[in-house]
Design a protein around this motif. Structure first.
Motif, PDB file in Angstrom:
ATOM      1  N   ASP A   1       8.707  14.073  12.671  1.00 49.82           N
ATOM      2  CA  ASP A   1       7.851  13.335  11.651  1.00 49.82           C
ATOM      3  C   ASP A   1       7.770  11.995  11.169  1.00 49.82           C
ATOM      4  O   ASP A   1       7.058  10.974  10.795  1.00 49.82           O
ATOM      5  N   ILE A   2       9.118  10.695  12.049  1.00 50.49           N
ATOM      6  CA  ILE A   2       9.271   9.649  11.364  1.00 50.49           C
ATOM      7  C   ILE A   2       8.678   8.822  13.395  1.00 50.49           C
ATOM      8  O   ILE A   2       7.993   8.096  12.439  1.00 50.49           O
TER       9      ILE A   2
ATOM     10  N   ARG B   1       0.855  -0.823  -0.449  1.00 45.24           N
ATOM     11  CA  ARG B   1       0.207   0.149  -0.002  1.00 45.24           C
ATOM     12  C   ARG B   1       1.004   1.360   0.106  1.00 45.24           C
ATOM     13  O   ARG B   1       2.210   1.498  -0.169  1.00 45.24           O
ATOM     14  N   THR B   2       0.713   2.281  -0.548  1.00 39.26           N
ATOM     15  CA  THR B   2       0.997   3.607  -0.838  1.00 39.26           C
ATOM     16  C   THR B   2      -0.091   4.875   0.051  1.00 39.26           C
ATOM     17  O   THR B   2      -1.147   4.553   0.616  1.00 39.26           O
ATOM     18  N   GLY B   3       1.046   5.609   0.804  1.00 43.22           N
ATOM     19  CA  GLY B   3      -0.283   6.588   0.691  1.00 43.22           C
ATOM     20  C   GLY B   3       0.269   8.306   1.054  1.00 43.22           C
ATOM     21  O   GLY B   3       1.712   8.109   0.979  1.00 43.22           O
ATOM     22  N   MET B   4      -0.571   9.327   1.405  1.00 43.20           N
ATOM     23  CA  MET B   4       0.182  10.312   2.106  1.00 43.20           C
ATOM     24  C   MET B   4      -0.162  10.995   3.229  1.00 43.20           C
ATOM     25  O   MET B   4      -1.195  11.061   3.200  1.00 43.20           O
ATOM     26  N   LEU B   5       0.658  11.108   3.776  1.00 46.87           N
ATOM     27  CA  LEU B   5       0.459  11.770   5.576  1.00 46.87           C
ATOM     28  C   LEU B   5       0.812  12.607   5.929  1.00 46.87           C
ATOM     29  O   LEU B   5       1.560  13.712   5.477  1.00 46.87           O
ATOM     30  N   GLN B   6      -0.045  13.566   6.599  1.00 47.11           N
ATOM     31  CA  GLN B   6       0.246  15.046   5.946  1.00 47.11           C
ATOM     32  C   GLN B   6       0.729  15.504   7.708  1.00 47.11           C
ATOM     33  O   GLN B   6      -0.136  14.826   8.825  1.00 47.11           O
ATOM     34  N   VAL B   7       1.876  15.711   8.123  1.00 47.62           N
ATOM     35  CA  VAL B   7       2.638  16.310   9.116  1.00 47.62           C
ATOM     36  C   VAL B   7       3.116  17.423  10.192  1.00 47.62           C
ATOM     37  O   VAL B   7       3.350  17.847  10.754  1.00 47.62           O
ATOM     38  N   ASP B   8       2.145  18.723   9.196  1.00 51.41           N
ATOM     39  CA  ASP B   8       2.411  20.086   9.727  1.00 51.41           C
ATOM     40  C   ASP B   8       1.796  20.781   8.681  1.00 51.41           C
ATOM     41  O   ASP B   8       0.756  19.668   7.771  1.00 51.41           O
TER      42      ASP B   8
ATOM     43  N   ILE C   1      10.167  26.314   4.897  1.00 55.70           N
ATOM     44  CA  ILE C   1       9.622  26.437   5.748  1.00 55.70           C
ATOM     45  C   ILE C   1       9.932  24.919   7.258  1.00 55.70           C
ATOM     46  O   ILE C   1       8.954  23.870   6.584  1.00 55.70           O
ATOM     47  N   ARG C   2       9.648  25.088   8.230  1.00 54.86           N
ATOM     48  CA  ARG C   2      10.212  24.001   9.030  1.00 54.86           C
ATOM     49  C   ARG C   2      10.617  22.635   8.661  1.00 54.86           C
ATOM     50  O   ARG C   2      10.008  21.932   9.032  1.00 54.86           O
TER      51      ARG C   2
ATOM     52  N   PRO D   1       2.772  25.854   5.516  1.00 60.92           N
ATOM     53  CA  PRO D   1       2.514  24.719   5.015  1.00 60.92           C
ATOM     54  C   PRO D   1       2.229  23.628   5.135  1.00 60.92           C
ATOM     55  O   PRO D   1       2.923  23.041   6.076  1.00 60.92           O
ATOM     56  N   ASP D   2       1.418  22.946   4.606  1.00 62.93           N
ATOM     57  CA  ASP D   2       1.177  21.597   4.881  1.00 62.93           C
ATOM     58  C   ASP D   2       1.999  20.654   4.430  1.00 62.93           C
ATOM     59  O   ASP D   2       1.275  19.933   3.159  1.00 62.93           O
ATOM     60  N   HIS D   3       2.765  20.351   5.112  1.00 63.44           N
ATOM     61  CA  HIS D   3       3.940  19.498   5.220  1.00 63.44           C
ATOM     62  C   HIS D   3       3.040  17.997   5.059  1.00 63.44           C
ATOM     63  O   HIS D   3       2.601  17.741   5.408  1.00 63.44           O
ATOM     64  N   THR D   4       3.044  17.092   3.601  1.00 62.43           N
ATOM     65  CA  THR D   4       2.757  15.779   3.338  1.00 62.43           C
ATOM     66  C   THR D   4       3.559  14.885   3.068  1.00 62.43           C
ATOM     67  O   THR D   4       4.429  15.272   1.766  1.00 62.43           O
ATOM     68  N   LEU D   5       3.726  13.638   3.487  1.00 63.29           N
ATOM     69  CA  LEU D   5       5.429  12.930   3.358  1.00 63.29           C
ATOM     70  C   LEU D   5       3.994  11.364   2.401  1.00 63.29           C
ATOM     71  O   LEU D   5       3.123  11.373   3.088  1.00 63.29           O
TER      72      LEU D   5
END
Length: 361
Positions: free
Chosen positions: A113-114, A25-32, A103-104, A35-39
């Motif tokens: 984030d980990i 599986r894969t995904g996008m995870l917003q962590v901030d 930024i950040r 701005p909306d940093h998304t991993l």
């Protein structure tokens, strides 16, 4: 003369033990926010297996599916993810510019984030942490701050990121290059890669070569108002990126820089690296070596290429000496006949063997 029997690559070819798998599986995870940093993340292997958190290099690199091949897919649950601003994570320098993407974007946030990703994926116990180059730096910092989450550290191409480490790679004889391009006036990577060094140095005017990293950072920090300015910034990013890509293999790839020559990758990679380097990796002086007592109870496995010119072997030596000073030794310390890249054949064999032999969590 017949040169056909000469070794033409040091990169892995048929040495892989495990086949390339597809992600579960894969995904996008917003962590901030703002701005909306998304991993972007991917999971490979056994969904119920021992978790492995894979930390890529750079700062500013990205993960690729091939990185899952170090691990037995029947045993391990492998998590690959692109760090802030990298790869498929958003925002990036290429998509939103450095004023937003940086930024950040610092070591403290990457460590946090980990844990955010770990929680989101339901990892509650200890996990193996596997990192190379900058990934080894981040793995060490993470383990020092959160040893309770780490079952073992598997580190490749140790990068401690001190000023002298960076000068070796980026400064060398640049200050005198215009007058004496082949002078061995300072230690440095340039000694082994003179043609690649020439391309990197000559992107900067001769009167600005006293501090190459600062000169490149000044270009990256500019705000181009026309196409000529944007192209100049892109040329600098590509030159920075190709320099590192070229010197990462003991036998450099000629004629094909791969991803290092691609505009979007180069803009992200070069500008994030320059951002971190200008801020001393957002770490206190000798933060890693002064705090290795905090990871003295963890199994630490080190693989380092003897001919690594991105992160010379002395960086592994300094880490091992710091561990010795607190009364511990790495569980494994292998010096391969290889350069820096994780894709060097001997390094692939060593890392795979270590993962196969780890004590189970």
């Amino acid at each position: 003369m017949d040169f056909s029997r000469l070794q033409t690559t040091s990169k892995v070819t048929s040495e892989w033990k495990y086949p390339q798998g597809q992600p579960n599986r894969t995904g996008m995870l917003q962590v901030d926010t703002a701005p909306d940093h998304t991993l972007y993340w991917e999971e490979y292997g056994n969904p119920d297996g021992e978790p492995v958190m894979f930390l890529h290099g750079g700062p500013g690199g990205a993960c690729a599916p091939v990185m899952s091949r170090f691990f037995d897919p029947r045993r391990y649950r492998v998590i690959l993810f692109d760090q802030r601003g990298c790869g498929k994570s958003t925002p990036t320098v290429a998509s939103h510019g450095p004023a937003v993407a940086l930024i950040r974007n610092d070591t403290d946030h990457l460590v946090a984030d980990i844990n955010t990703l770990r929680d989101a994926l339901g990892i509650t116990g200890r996990m193996h942490v596997f990192g190379g180059s900058w990934g080894s730096t981040l793995a060490l910092v993470y383990a020092i701050r959160h040893p309770e989450h780490v079952a073992s550290l598997i580190l490749r191409g140790i990068f401690l990121g001190t000023r002298e480490d960076l000068l070796y790679m980026y400064q060398g004889n640049a200050a005198v290059f215009a007058r004496t391009p082949y002078a061995l006036s300072e230690p440095g990577t340039y000694v082994s890669y003179p043609d690649e060094w020439k391309a990197f140095v000559e992107e900067i005017p001769a009167d600005q070569r006293g501090d190459m990293m600062a000169a490149y950072k000044a270009i990256f920090d500019g705000k181009p108002t026309d196409e000529a300015g944007r192209q100049a910034q892109l040329r600098a990013a590509v030159a920075w990126s190709i320099w590192e890509g070229s010197i990462s293999n003991m036998i450099p790839e000629t004629g094909d820089p791969g991803k290092f020559g691609e505009a979007d990758f180069a803009l992200c990679f070069a500008q994030i690296e320059a951002h971190f380097f200008a801020n001393n990796l957002f770490l206190a002086p000798d933060e890693i070596t002064r705090n290795v007592d905090k990871i003295a109870g963890l199994p630490i496995h080190v693989v380092h290429g003897r001919f690594d010119q991105v992160c010379p072997l002395t960086q592994a030596s300094r880490l091992v000496a710091a561990l010795d000073a607190v009364g511990v030794a790495p569980a494994t310390y292998v010096r391969t006949n290889a350069g820096h890249s994780a894709m060097e054949a001997e390094t692939v064999l060593a890392l795979t063997a270590i993962m196969d032999g780890l004590a189970r969590i």
